[in-house]
Design an enzyme around this catalytic site. Structure first.
Site, mmCIF file in Angstrom:
data_model
loop_
_atom_site.group_PDB
_atom_site.id
_atom_site.type_symbol
_atom_site.label_atom_id
_atom_site.label_comp_id
_atom_site.label_asym_id
_atom_site.label_seq_id
_atom_site.Cartn_x
_atom_site.Cartn_y
_atom_site.Cartn_z
ATOM 1 C CB SER A 251 46.138 43.272 46.151
ATOM 2 O OG SER A 251 46.212 42.496 47.345
ATOM 3 C CE LYS A 252 43.309 39.659 40.711
ATOM 4 N NZ LYS A 252 42.873 39.567 39.305
ATOM 5 N NE ARG A 253 45.935 36.555 43.736
ATOM 6 C CZ ARG A 253 47.070 36.017 43.292
ATOM 7 N NH1 ARG A 253 48.041 35.770 44.143
ATOM 8 N NH2 ARG A 253 47.225 35.757 42.012
ATOM 9 C CG ASN A 255 40.099 44.633 51.443
ATOM 10 O OD1 ASN A 255 39.095 44.124 51.912
ATOM 11 N ND2 ASN A 255 40.723 45.625 52.028
#
Length: 494
Positions: A251-253, A255
């Site tokens: 997830s962008k949170r 990585n």
């Protein structure tokens, strides 16, 4: 039979490395069998889908070296390749299922559906939408004549087990009691993913559907729709999900997930594609570094491991270093730097900002360095401000990040409007609000317009730098996050 695979991204945000990962395996499987690889745009979400995102998907996948045989931009004999252009077709297929008794009109309101969910929870059942939902034909006609909104739902068995054959996992058994009566056609006339996906795969003669394992629970619905339509179902293959180093879903949170981020950071496309190829798969000789051509020549789907592959940026950096040192001559190295760093398209928008501040050319590099850097070398004390305490600074960064994550049309004007609205909602002067944003983006509060900088850096790098600044300042604990989320939700932002 000619093997035909596809990738079907939604144009609702930055092009995701997970999309590239699935596209790579689909392309390799098709090429290894002498087949075709198709790109389809699933843009039934008319609120979030954008033309900019669609163009970004095309550009990012091509930057990686992934080419498709058919698609919206190259055409082909099985078009159209955008779901929004098949709207009337999907409706007719949904109506055909109603006529055959495999689907029904549902007029239930959100409140009524929530009651059904609660009743099913209380009975120890799966809280999906099932049960006594269908109305008598006369009542359906009366409501339709009155113009009441409705959706079309598929009928699903209440009992028994659905057997799904998977290339990697063998037979998967899923209890029909866990499968809800899926909406096929929404009240706005647009299809859901499930109907459009099945219809498109059939019309495009897709033979193998290789997708992420998160779609396993949807497989019974798709298999049932193929049976209802009387069509041959493609062979299914559910690939393992990419995961963060802590084993959670990528997830962008946690990585950077945007392909654009890795391009802007200066990774080689060959190295990123190589790394994605290593995600759950290995060459017969186990070597770490290989090209796309190598992977296609040696591809065997049975070599995919079902363990969740870890996407580790540090490992990717190491692999990229191998490519830089072992595969680029000095001349090629210089050419790649020139294309990345001194690209006229990237430099041109910076010239007005740099030219007005520079006195000699040697001023340019330190002045514009932050525009060509990855994560900035910041310290917590860089964010010290005499009018904002650390909690306020973290809120400004977090709220800005959340607001910009929802931004679908990235431009200086839209960024400014979002930030101005946030500052007003928090009761802060723009100068005070902008201070931590300036530091997070440019490394200093004394740069040129940070709105221009964010517009030029793009959404992927801008958001990554805001996350980096938040992490540097300690972020928020789970308990704090819930509180901050409530504060954000209560802000008058619309």
């Amino acid at each position: 039979m000619t093997v035909r695979t596809r990738i079907a991204p939604s144009p609702t945000g930055d092009p995701h490395v997970g999309t590239a990962y699935v596209a790579l395996f689909n392309l390799c499987f098709a090429r290894q069998h002498g087949g075709q690889f198709i790109l389809r745009i699933e843009d039934t979400d008319q609120v979030r889908s954008t033309e900019e995102s669609e163009r970004d998907i095309f550009r990012a996948l091509r930057w990686l070296g992934l080419e498709w045989d058919e698609g919206p931009d190259v055409g082909g004999p099985h078009g159209p390749y955008r779901q929004s252009e098949r709207r009337d077709d999907y409706r007719q297929y949904a109506l055909d299922l109603v006529e055959k008794g495999y689907a029904f009109y549902c007029f239930r309101t959100p409140e009524e559906l929530e009651v059904i969910r609660e009743e099913r929870r209380a009975a120890g059942l799966n809280p999906g939408i099932k049960g006594d939902l269908e109305l008598p034909a006369e009542e359906v006609q009366r409501r339709m004549d009155a113009g009441e909104p409705y959706v079309i739902r598929m009928k699903v068995p209440d009992e028994g087990v659905c057997h799904i054959d998977d290339m990697l996992r063998g037979t998967i058994d899923i209890d029909w009691g866990q499968v809800d009566c899926q909406i096929l056609l929404k009240s706005d006339g647009m299809p859901t993913y499930h109907l459009a996906n099945v219809v498109d795969d059939h019309l495009m003669e897709i033979t193998h559907v290789m997708r992420g394992e998160e779609w396993i629970n949807s497989a019974p619905k798709h298999q049932l729709l193929y049976e209802y339509f009387g069509w041959q179902m493609p062979v299914l293959c559910h690939l393992p999900l990419l995961r963060n180093p802590d084993k959670s879903k990528l997830s962008k949170r946690k990585n950077p997930t945007s392909i654009n981020f890795y391009e802007r950071m200066g990774f080689l496309p060959e190295a990123l594609l190589n790394y994605l190829g290593r995600m759950g798969w290995s060459m017969p000789d186990e070597r770490e570094k290989f090209s796309l051509a190598d992977m296609i020549a040696s591809f065997d789907i049975s070599r995919v491991s079902l363990g969740g592959p870890i996407f580790d940026v540090e490992k990717l950096r190491w692999l990229n270093g191998l490519w830089l040192r072992e595969d680029l001559s000095d001349e090629q190295f210089m050419a790649r730097i020139r294309d990345w760093w001194f690209n006229a398209e990237a430099l041109a928008p910076l010239v007005p900002h740099v030219k007005g501040r520079a006195e000699v050319f040697s001023d340019v590099a330190p002045m514009a360095a932050f525009m060509f850097s990855g994560m900035l070398n910041l310290r917590p004390e860089d964010f010290s401000h005499n009018k904002l305490d650390e909690g306020d600074i973290r809120r400004v960064l977090q709220f800005t990040l959340w607001r910009l994550e929802a931004q679908r049309h990235w431009s200086k004007e839209n960024i400014f409007a979002d930030i101005k609205m946030l500052a007003k909602a928090l009761g802060l002067k723009m100068g005070d609000f902008m201070f931590p944003v300036f530091v997070a983006i440019a490394g200093t509060p004394n740069s040129w317009s940070v709105m221009d900088s964010m517009a030029l850096l793009g959404p992927d790098m801008t958001r990554a730098r805001l996350r980096h600044a938040l992490q540097l300042l300690g972020g928020f604990s789970k308990k704090e996050t819930k509180k901050v989320e409530k504060e954000y939700a209560a802000l008058p932002l619309d």
